[in-house]
Write an enzyme that holds these catalytic residues in place. Structure first.
Site, PDB file in Angstrom:
ATOM      1  CG  HIS A 107      28.557  14.777  -5.179  1.00 51.00           C
ATOM      2  ND1 HIS A 107      29.526  14.459  -6.124  1.00 51.00           N
ATOM      3  CD2 HIS A 107      27.390  14.871  -5.877  1.00 51.00           C
ATOM      4  CE1 HIS A 107      28.971  14.372  -7.308  1.00 51.00           C
ATOM      5  NE2 HIS A 107      27.679  14.621  -7.188  1.00 51.00           N
ATOM      6  CG  HIS A 113      22.675  14.640 -14.307  1.00 55.22           C
ATOM      7  ND1 HIS A 113      22.098  15.530 -13.436  1.00 55.22           N
ATOM      8  CD2 HIS A 113      23.469  13.849 -13.543  1.00 55.22           C
ATOM      9  CE1 HIS A 113      22.504  15.285 -12.205  1.00 55.22           C
ATOM     10  NE2 HIS A 113      23.350  14.276 -12.242  1.00 55.22           N
ATOM     11  NE  ARG A 157      25.252  17.151 -10.534  1.00 54.91           N
ATOM     12  CZ  ARG A 157      25.454  17.886  -9.440  1.00 54.91           C
ATOM     13  NH1 ARG A 157      25.440  19.190  -9.517  1.00 54.91           N
ATOM     14  NH2 ARG A 157      25.686  17.311  -8.270  1.00 54.91           N
ATOM     15  CE1 TYR A 215      30.726  13.201 -13.100  1.00 56.25           C
ATOM     16  CE2 TYR A 215      30.997  13.708 -10.777  1.00 56.25           C
ATOM     17  CZ  TYR A 215      30.193  13.576 -11.881  1.00 56.25           C
ATOM     18  OH  TYR A 215      28.847  13.806 -11.777  1.00 56.25           O
ATOM     19  CE  LYS A 227      19.987  12.924  -5.287  1.00 58.55           C
ATOM     20  NZ  LYS A 227      20.743  12.100  -6.259  1.00 58.55           N
ATOM     21  NE  ARG A 244      21.855  16.896  -7.942  1.00 58.53           N
ATOM     22  CZ  ARG A 244      22.566  17.311  -6.898  1.00 58.53           C
ATOM     23  NH1 ARG A 244      22.429  18.569  -6.467  1.00 58.53           N
ATOM     24  NH2 ARG A 244      23.406  16.501  -6.276  1.00 58.53           N
TER      25      ARG A 244
END
Length: 377
Positions: free
Chosen positions: A308, A282, A285, A317, A176, A151
């Protein structure tokens, strides 16, 4: 919301020392160890909530007042579902954590459903064109966003100690959700990253000679290691060329590069490369994850690299891979070439533009002729 409940279950909270409401809100947010961005967002929405109700104290307001404010955001202001939910979380945090109010209407307030969006992904050729068009100071940053799937804030907050050239890995600290993870260090990027670290070290030497305070680190480390912020290991890999004032301590020190500066550089590079997509930090990414899955990397491994918590987040994805809709053959392609209804060229391309002079006298009034494409250039 889960983090709020965790703090409530952990035991009694300390009494607030501030007297003003917004200062109490900031004090409680820092006690919960929320980020500075969350603090700014919550203070913004609580201030706007109070002003919407003509400076009435939130303790005198109830569920209908909260719903009226949220309805105003959705209808009059046209806020998105994510903005709607952020405002709701800020108000609920105010009532539960600052005012210590737990009422039944808090659970009855409706929460908008966030739509699932397919992310924008660049092809490998588009990524190469973008990296070739990026301005020199931002080249290693943009290449690292794609090469390691970071990120933007994670990339800019890298410290020199987090880059391990011997093991070819990068340690992402407090990403995150305040989680750490390890990602790969792209080997083609190693020479440029070594030069970036060297320039950062030269800037650190100048700051130490000028007596500038050290870089920002967490409060706990500051008390345990008072001189850690002045060490080379904690210095930024991508430091800002100028000094700035810390919004919490009000000390003038060197921060990392500004996020919007990098975002604008990516936008300029996309325009220069002729990429007709909405490209952001992003997007790189998203492209990193999609290209890994397309090359056969296990989805669980991609989940770890992206940080994640749930594999369902990574599953988005799979909808962009060449093995999904992009790799399927349409039934239209299997039809014979002489099928009825074969598309023809546009009518404007068939008929020449004769202009107004070619219209016979006495004919009914016609519309103005459509100008050719050359006239619009």
């Amino acid at each position: 919301m889960s983090s709020i409940n965790q703090f409530r279950k952990s035991g009694p909270r300390p009494a607030l020392r501030s007297t003003r409401l917004l200062d109490q809100l900031r004090e409680r947010i820092r006690y919960c160890h929320y980020s500075l961005r969350t603090e700014k967002a919550y203070v913004f929405w609580v201030r706007r909530y109070i002003r919407f109700h003509e400076l009435r104290h939130p303790r005198d307001l109830g569920g209908p007042d909260v719903e009226r404010f949220l309805s105003h955001l959705a209808t009059a202001c046209g806020c998105s579902p994510s903005t709607h939910k952020q405002a709701l979380c800020a108000i609920l945090f105010l009532y539960r954590e600052v005012l210590d109010v737990e009422l039944p209407w808090m659970q009855a307030i409706g929460r908008p459903r966030t739509p699932v969006r397919i992310p924008v992904v660049l092809s490998r050729d588009e990524v190469a064109s973008l990296l070739a068009a990026v301005e020199a100071p931002f080249g290693p940053i943009v290449a690292l966003l794609y090469g390691a799937g970071l990120r933007l804030n994670e990339c800019l907050r890298l410290r020199i100690k987090d880059v391990d050239f011997d093991r070819h890995v990068i340690v992402v600290r407090e990403g995150k959700g305040r989680k750490d993870r390890v990602v790969m260090l792209p080997r083609p990027l190693e020479p440029a990253l070594r030069e970036t670290v060297r320039l950062s070290g030269a800037l650190w030497t100048r700051d130490r000679a000028a007596g500038i305070p050290g870089v920002e680190i967490s409060d706990g480390l500051t008390r345990k290691y008072p001189r850690a912020g002045e060490s080379l290991a904690w210095h930024w890999v991508f430091p800002s060329p100028g000094l700035s004032v810390d919004p919490r301590t009000q000390s003038c020190r060197r921060h990392h590069r500004y996020e919007q500066t990098v975002a604008r550089a990516i936008k300029r590079a996309a325009q220069a490369a002729g990429i007709a997509k909405k490209v952001s930090a992003h997007t790189l990414r998203h492209s990193f994850a999609t290209h890994l899955l397309d090359s056969g990397v296990d989805i669980r491994r991609v989940q770890e690299l992206l940080g994640h918590s749930d594999v369902a987040t990574t599953m988005i994805y799979t909808h962009i891979l060449g093995t999904s809709a992009a790799g399927m053959r349409s039934p239209l392609e299997a039809l014979p070439r002489n099928w009825v209804g074969e598309p023809r060229a546009p009518m404007l391309a068939e008929a020449p533009d004769r202009g107004i002079a070619a219209i016979p006298q006495g004919s009914p009034p016609a519309r103005r002729p459509v100008p050719s494409c050359a006239a619009w250039r």
